[in-house]
Motif scaffolding. Structure first.
Motif, PDB file in Angstrom:
ATOM      1  N   GLU A  91       1.285   5.495  16.826  1.00  0.00           N
ATOM      2  CA  GLU A  91       2.227   6.354  17.058  1.00  0.00           C
ATOM      3  C   GLU A  91       3.581   6.175  16.119  1.00  0.00           C
ATOM      4  O   GLU A  91       4.124   7.148  15.326  1.00  0.00           O
ATOM      5  N   GLN A  92       4.292   4.971  16.413  1.00  0.00           N
ATOM      6  CA  GLN A  92       5.244   4.678  15.984  1.00  0.00           C
ATOM      7  C   GLN A  92       5.196   4.407  14.286  1.00  0.00           C
ATOM      8  O   GLN A  92       6.059   4.898  13.639  1.00  0.00           O
ATOM      9  N   LEU A  93       3.983   3.606  13.976  1.00  0.00           N
ATOM     10  CA  LEU A  93       3.942   3.330  12.470  1.00  0.00           C
ATOM     11  C   LEU A  93       3.569   4.683  11.940  1.00  0.00           C
ATOM     12  O   LEU A  93       3.881   4.897  10.550  1.00  0.00           O
ATOM     13  N   THR A  94       3.050   5.667  12.435  1.00  0.00           N
ATOM     14  CA  THR A  94       2.766   6.802  11.765  1.00  0.00           C
ATOM     15  C   THR A  94       3.949   7.583  11.182  1.00  0.00           C
ATOM     16  O   THR A  94       4.157   8.113  10.083  1.00  0.00           O
ATOM     17  N   LYS A  95       4.835   7.662  12.201  1.00  0.00           N
ATOM     18  CA  LYS A  95       6.129   8.232  11.938  1.00  0.00           C
ATOM     19  C   LYS A  95       6.847   7.821  10.913  1.00  0.00           C
ATOM     20  O   LYS A  95       7.593   8.093  10.090  1.00  0.00           O
ATOM     21  N   THR A  96       6.778   6.349  11.045  1.00  0.00           N
ATOM     22  CA  THR A  96       7.537   5.606   9.755  1.00  0.00           C
ATOM     23  C   THR A  96       6.930   5.894   8.547  1.00  0.00           C
ATOM     24  O   THR A  96       7.685   6.077   7.723  1.00  0.00           O
ATOM     25  N   LEU A  97       5.750   5.606   8.510  1.00  0.00           N
ATOM     26  CA  LEU A  97       4.986   5.914   7.243  1.00  0.00           C
ATOM     27  C   LEU A  97       4.974   7.244   6.716  1.00  0.00           C
ATOM     28  O   LEU A  97       5.074   7.346   5.583  1.00  0.00           O
ATOM     29  N   SER A  98       4.968   8.208   7.441  1.00  0.00           N
ATOM     30  CA  SER A  98       4.962   9.617   7.004  1.00  0.00           C
ATOM     31  C   SER A  98       6.431   9.741   6.360  1.00  0.00           C
ATOM     32  O   SER A  98       6.535  10.519   5.193  1.00  0.00           O
ATOM     33  N   VAL A  99       7.416   9.326   6.827  1.00  0.00           N
ATOM     34  CA  VAL A  99       8.686   9.355   6.114  1.00  0.00           C
ATOM     35  C   VAL A  99       8.796   8.532   4.838  1.00  0.00           C
ATOM     36  O   VAL A  99       9.143   9.015   3.655  1.00  0.00           O
ATOM     37  N   LEU A 100       8.439   7.309   4.808  1.00  0.00           N
ATOM     38  CA  LEU A 100       8.350   6.562   3.625  1.00  0.00           C
ATOM     39  C   LEU A 100       7.463   7.198   2.576  1.00  0.00           C
ATOM     40  O   LEU A 100       7.836   7.436   1.526  1.00  0.00           O
ATOM     41  N   GLY A 101       6.354   7.917   2.937  1.00  0.00           N
ATOM     42  CA  GLY A 101       5.361   8.391   2.076  1.00  0.00           C
ATOM     43  C   GLY A 101       5.986   9.849   1.397  1.00  0.00           C
ATOM     44  O   GLY A 101       5.868  10.003   0.269  1.00  0.00           O
ATOM     45  N   ALA A 102       6.878  10.527   2.217  1.00  0.00           N
ATOM     46  CA  ALA A 102       7.598  11.869   1.801  1.00  0.00           C
ATOM     47  C   ALA A 102       8.636  10.901   0.710  1.00  0.00           C
ATOM     48  O   ALA A 102       8.376  11.667  -0.387  1.00  0.00           O
ATOM     49  N   HIS A 103       9.234  10.011   0.868  1.00  0.00           N
ATOM     50  CA  HIS A 103      10.169   9.538  -0.051  1.00  0.00           C
ATOM     51  C   HIS A 103       9.505   9.144  -1.387  1.00  0.00           C
ATOM     52  O   HIS A 103      10.043   9.567  -2.311  1.00  0.00           O
ATOM     53  N   LEU A 104       8.342   8.431  -1.385  1.00  0.00           N
ATOM     54  CA  LEU A 104       7.809   7.957  -2.350  1.00  0.00           C
ATOM     55  C   LEU A 104       6.999   9.094  -3.100  1.00  0.00           C
ATOM     56  O   LEU A 104       6.985   9.001  -4.470  1.00  0.00           O
ATOM     57  N   MET A 105       6.456  10.167  -2.654  1.00  0.00           N
ATOM     58  CA  MET A 105       5.978  11.271  -3.348  1.00  0.00           C
ATOM     59  C   MET A 105       6.985  11.998  -4.110  1.00  0.00           C
ATOM     60  O   MET A 105       7.016  12.371  -5.256  1.00  0.00           O
ATOM     61  N   ILE A 106       8.166  12.140  -3.499  1.00  0.00           N
ATOM     62  CA  ILE A 106       9.374  12.624  -4.283  1.00  0.00           C
ATOM     63  C   ILE A 106       9.806  11.861  -5.653  1.00  0.00           C
ATOM     64  O   ILE A 106      10.049  12.520  -6.641  1.00  0.00           O
ATOM     65  N   GLU A 107       9.647  10.712  -5.387  1.00  0.00           N
ATOM     66  CA  GLU A 107       9.796   9.883  -6.752  1.00  0.00           C
ATOM     67  C   GLU A 107       8.899  10.085  -7.654  1.00  0.00           C
ATOM     68  O   GLU A 107       8.974  10.083  -8.664  1.00  0.00           O
ATOM     69  N   VAL A 108       7.534  10.046  -7.177  1.00  0.00           N
ATOM     70  CA  VAL A 108       6.701  10.419  -8.264  1.00  0.00           C
ATOM     71  C   VAL A 108       6.557  11.797  -8.816  1.00  0.00           C
ATOM     72  O   VAL A 108       6.395  12.119 -10.040  1.00  0.00           O
ATOM     73  N   MET A 109       7.001  12.970  -7.893  1.00  0.00           N
ATOM     74  CA  MET A 109       7.497  14.333  -8.611  1.00  0.00           C
ATOM     75  C   MET A 109       8.510  14.179  -9.310  1.00  0.00           C
ATOM     76  O   MET A 109       8.350  14.922 -10.355  1.00  0.00           O
ATOM     77  N   GLU A 110       9.508  13.434  -9.196  1.00  0.00           N
ATOM     78  CA  GLU A 110      10.693  13.324 -10.197  1.00  0.00           C
ATOM     79  C   GLU A 110      10.302  12.939 -11.425  1.00  0.00           C
ATOM     80  O   GLU A 110      10.634  13.279 -12.817  1.00  0.00           O
TER      81      GLU A 110
END
Length: 314
Positions: free
Chosen positions: A165-184
């Motif tokens: 549960e804890q890692l899912t929350k952490t990785l979901s936020v990291l994944g969001a930041h990473l996807m924004i980098e890719v979209m940029e």
């Protein structure tokens, strides 16, 4: 500079930070694909997915086909003006015909350091296997399961107390930041670079089953602790106590030892419940009986009156 028109495919809480980040950055999200409302709870009432709820608050159109292989699903998507698809724990197979629709590509947020842990339960499996680190990979979506070329990765350490549960929350936020980098990068350059996965290093994260959640007290205390952490908050590690199924939510390895007792037996009671394992001792910190609330061990001891010698059964 390219104009990105995105369709977002996701279902659980894991996908929410990415959709929110795209909205906050001003990206045009033309629509959201999510699974149909599912029955849950005691009344089995239909409940919307986390992504549907978020999309509704953001004013984004929601589409909920039960599958994407039909002619109707294809025609529905061709009627939407989009050139990028982003996938985050969507949960439905995306046919090649639909993957071919976005002219700028289809990208997935996967919660592992690919090629390790392709599949449905990468976070659970990483904890169960004692991995020291995990992370997020942004990859291209292809028909073969999680086999697309990798675009970006980010890595984090797994602590001795991390749960799924804890890692899912952490990785979901990291994944969001990473996807924004890719979209940029895609927005400014019109393309992104990617690297094929090493097929020789592939491991698969099979879907977690409730059968796996049963604690085998013949296992080592470390193996049992990993199971408790991995299955928090679903399906939750389970053991039998006084002919009822008891859920174990939290524990740590104890320094106590008693070679003369059998596995699963309570060897000490203080603020916690100390249980003999096949190797070592486990200190149970939080547990739950059927129909009851999650209790700290001190509360459980006061309410259920366990005694030394009581046995938790596999």
């Amino acid at each position: 500079m390219n104009s990105l028109k995105i369709i977002f495919a996701g279902t659980p809480d894991f996908a929410v930070p990415a959709l929110q980040a795209l909205h906050d950055k001003g990206y045009e999200v033309a629509g959201v694909l999510t699974q149909p409302d599912r029955p849950s709870g005691r009344g089995l009432k239909l409940h919307p997915s986390a992504i549907k709820l978020k999309a509704n608050t953001l004013g984004i159109p929601v589409y909920q086909p039960s599958e994407l292989k039909s002619k109707e699903s294809y025609e529905m998507l061709t009627a939407i003006d989009f050139n990028v698809m982003i996938v985050a724990a969507y949960g439905l197979i995306i046919p090649q015909a639909i993957l071919d629709l976005p002219s700028l590509g289809c990208f997935n947020i996967h919660a592992s350091l690919l090629p390790r842990w392709r599949g449905a339960a990468p976070i659970h499996r990483a904890i169960l296997m004692g991995d020291e680190s995990t992370g997020v990979t942004i990859m291209r979506v292809v028909q073969k399961l999680d086999a697309g070329d990798m675009i970006k990765k980010t890595k984090i350490q797994i602590s001795e107390k991390d749960t799924t549960e804890q890692l899912t929350k952490t990785l979901s936020v990291l994944g969001a930041h990473l996807m924004i980098e890719v979209m940029e990068e895609l927005r400014t350059k019109g393309e992104v670079q990617s690297t094929p996965q090493d097929e020789a290093s592939v491991t698969y994260a099979e879907k977690v089953t409730k059968e796996e959640s049963k604690i085998d007290w013949q296992d080592t205390s470390l193996a049992i602790l990993r199971k408790i952490r991995a299955f928090n908050s679903f399906p939750v590690a389970q053991t039998e106590y006084r002919e009822s199924i008891c859920k174990v939510w939290d524990a740590e390895i104890s320094k106590d030892s008693d070679k003369n007792t059998k596995t699963g037996q309570i060897i000490k009671l203080d603020e916690f419940i100390h249980v003999k394992c096949g190797e070592g001792t486990l200190l149970i910190k939080e547990l739950q009986m059927p129909g009851g609330k999650r209790l700290k061990s001190k509360e459980f001891i006061l309410g259920h009156r366990p005694i030394l010698g009581d046995v938790f059964k596999s």
